[in-house]
Enzyme design. Sequence first.
Site, short mmCIF file in Angstrom:
data_model
loop_
_atom_site.label_atom_id
_atom_site.label_comp_id
_atom_site.label_asym_id
_atom_site.label_seq_id
_atom_site.Cartn_x
_atom_site.Cartn_y
_atom_site.Cartn_z
N LYS A 136 0.85 -1.20 0.00
CA LYS A 136 0.00 0.00 0.00
C LYS A 136 0.89 1.24 0.00
O LYS A 136 2.08 1.15 0.31
CB LYS A 136 -0.90 -0.02 1.24
CG LYS A 136 -0.13 0.06 2.56
CD LYS A 136 -1.00 -0.29 3.76
CE LYS A 136 -0.18 -0.24 5.05
NZ LYS A 136 -0.88 -0.87 6.18
N ARG B 117 -9.96 -0.02 14.99
CA ARG B 117 -10.04 0.69 13.71
C ARG B 117 -11.04 -0.08 12.86
O ARG B 117 -12.02 -0.59 13.42
CB ARG B 117 -8.62 0.69 13.11
CG ARG B 117 -8.26 1.91 12.32
CD ARG B 117 -6.80 1.89 11.91
NE ARG B 117 -6.41 0.70 11.14
CZ ARG B 117 -5.22 0.49 10.61
NH1 ARG B 117 -4.26 1.38 10.78
NH2 ARG B 117 -4.94 -0.60 9.93
N TYR C 2 15.33 31.00 6.27
CA TYR C 2 14.09 31.57 6.84
C TYR C 2 14.16 31.59 8.37
O TYR C 2 14.62 30.63 9.00
CB TYR C 2 12.89 30.69 6.46
CG TYR C 2 12.38 30.86 5.06
CD1 TYR C 2 11.91 32.09 4.61
CD2 TYR C 2 12.32 29.76 4.21
CE1 TYR C 2 11.41 32.22 3.31
CE2 TYR C 2 11.82 29.89 2.93
CZ TYR C 2 11.36 31.12 2.47
OH TYR C 2 10.87 31.24 1.21
N MET D 197 11.04 24.79 1.08
CA MET D 197 10.25 23.93 0.20
C MET D 197 11.12 23.15 -0.80
O MET D 197 10.92 21.98 -1.04
CB MET D 197 9.22 24.79 -0.55
CG MET D 197 8.09 23.99 -1.16
SD MET D 197 6.88 25.05 -2.00
CE MET D 197 6.06 25.86 -0.64
C1 LIG Z 1 -0.07 -1.79 6.90
C2 LIG Z 1 -0.63 -3.09 7.35
C3 LIG Z 1 0.20 -4.22 7.55
C4 LIG Z 1 1.70 -4.16 7.45
O1 LIG Z 1 2.29 -3.70 8.66
P1 LIG Z 1 3.87 -3.65 8.82
O2 LIG Z 1 4.12 -3.19 10.21
O3 LIG Z 1 4.38 -2.68 7.82
O4 LIG Z 1 4.38 -5.02 8.56
C5 LIG Z 1 -0.41 -5.42 7.85
N1 LIG Z 1 -1.75 -5.52 7.98
C6 LIG Z 1 -2.57 -4.45 7.82
C7 LIG Z 1 -4.03 -4.63 7.99
C8 LIG Z 1 -2.04 -3.21 7.52
O5 LIG Z 1 -2.85 -2.16 7.38
#
Ligand SMILES: *Cc1c(COP(=O)(O)O)cnc(C)c1O
Length: 382
Positions: free
Chosen positions: A43, A140, A272, A320
């Site tokens: 992801k 979550r 800055y 930036m």
């Molecule tokens: C992002 C994620 C992972 C991976 O976690 P890592 O700590 O990067 O190995 C696994 N399961 C879910 C549901 C996630 O959202």
Amino acid sequence: MHSEQPTPGRPTIATIDLEALAENFLSVKRFVGSDVKYMAVVKANAYGHGAVECSKRLEAEGVDWFAVALIEEAVGLRNAGISKPILCLGGIWPGQEASLFTHSITPVIFRLGQVQELDRAAAAAKKLDVHLKIDTGMGRVGLRPDELDAVIEELTNCKNIRLNGVMTHFAVADDLEQSAFTNNQIDSLNIAVGRLRKAGFSPEHIDMANSPGAIAFPRSKGTMVRLGGVLYGLGGDVLPRSIEKPELTPVMSLRTRIAQIKTVPAGETLGYGRTFITARESRIAVIPIGYNDGYRRALSNAAKAIVGGKFVDVVGRVSMDWTLIDVTEVSEAAVGDEVVMIGSDGENAILAEDLARICSTISYEITCGITSRVRRIYSQRI
Ligand SMILES: *Cc1c(COP(=O)(O)O)cnc(C)c1O
């Protein structure tokens, strides 16, 4: 090592070492075992490393599944030729259902009602495999265990949906002082799986473990582990400190080149906000990287870079597009010389974890935050 030659342009480049990615996967696999399947979490553009290139290499190395957050990310992988199953961890938003079928994407079911919604879409297409996410303590997305009977009923009534996997996600697997909490999460998931089996379902995949889970809680292995961070060599701040771990190598390095050097007398202010005052006559190098590249403003007057194998200080505010470094101690430094922001040069190294500590975050946020303006170069031997 073979590297693609960059096309002309700004020399601020993230190099993605696909050999290190492959070695990390194989190293974790030796450590965790060959008795489970491996889902690579790619992801967020593979945590900033480039989802397509990383997935292609991981597929060649034998990864069994991929996980993404968005349908769009899954479609991107399919369009690039990835053929292993892809789990979409995030939601399917109205209008996206057709992609599940046309691109063979497995969605995660995390709330009541989703089964029916997908069953309707499946009726017009073909049977759809889904994975059920149980919230065992993360709080979550996921069905709470007391919603299990209701989802069992939905699954029983919806003939076009097939339960292919059951999963949960850990909240504190990186903290062994809270291992009782993680062990409870494992127990809850196992109980939920037992109830689903009793109700007549036989999910092929049971998965819980993220990177710290897979390394620190062998009893969380289930039939598959879901790995992100460790594949990218980001172990340092997300794995428990005091345990044995597989050898990992950082996959991303971030480099640029000096655009200008100026000699500045003692007592002048730089950048800055005039936050840095030269204590001596200084050679200051201007480098073409800034917070719009994901080189965070919090690194102002705090981070180090490496020039000619030596550590140098980031001085003044990161802006930036530009950052200043003090190269007074590197007498040979010249315009065009390479500057390492993340990575190693000789004996010295800067890890994403080091920058994360300064920014009060974790290494994942640093690599995810390297923006698309920074060109990626992929190096590999095959
Ligand atoms: C992002 C994620 C992972 C991976 O976690 P890592 O700590 O990067 O190995 C696994 N399961 C879910 C549901 C996630 O959202």
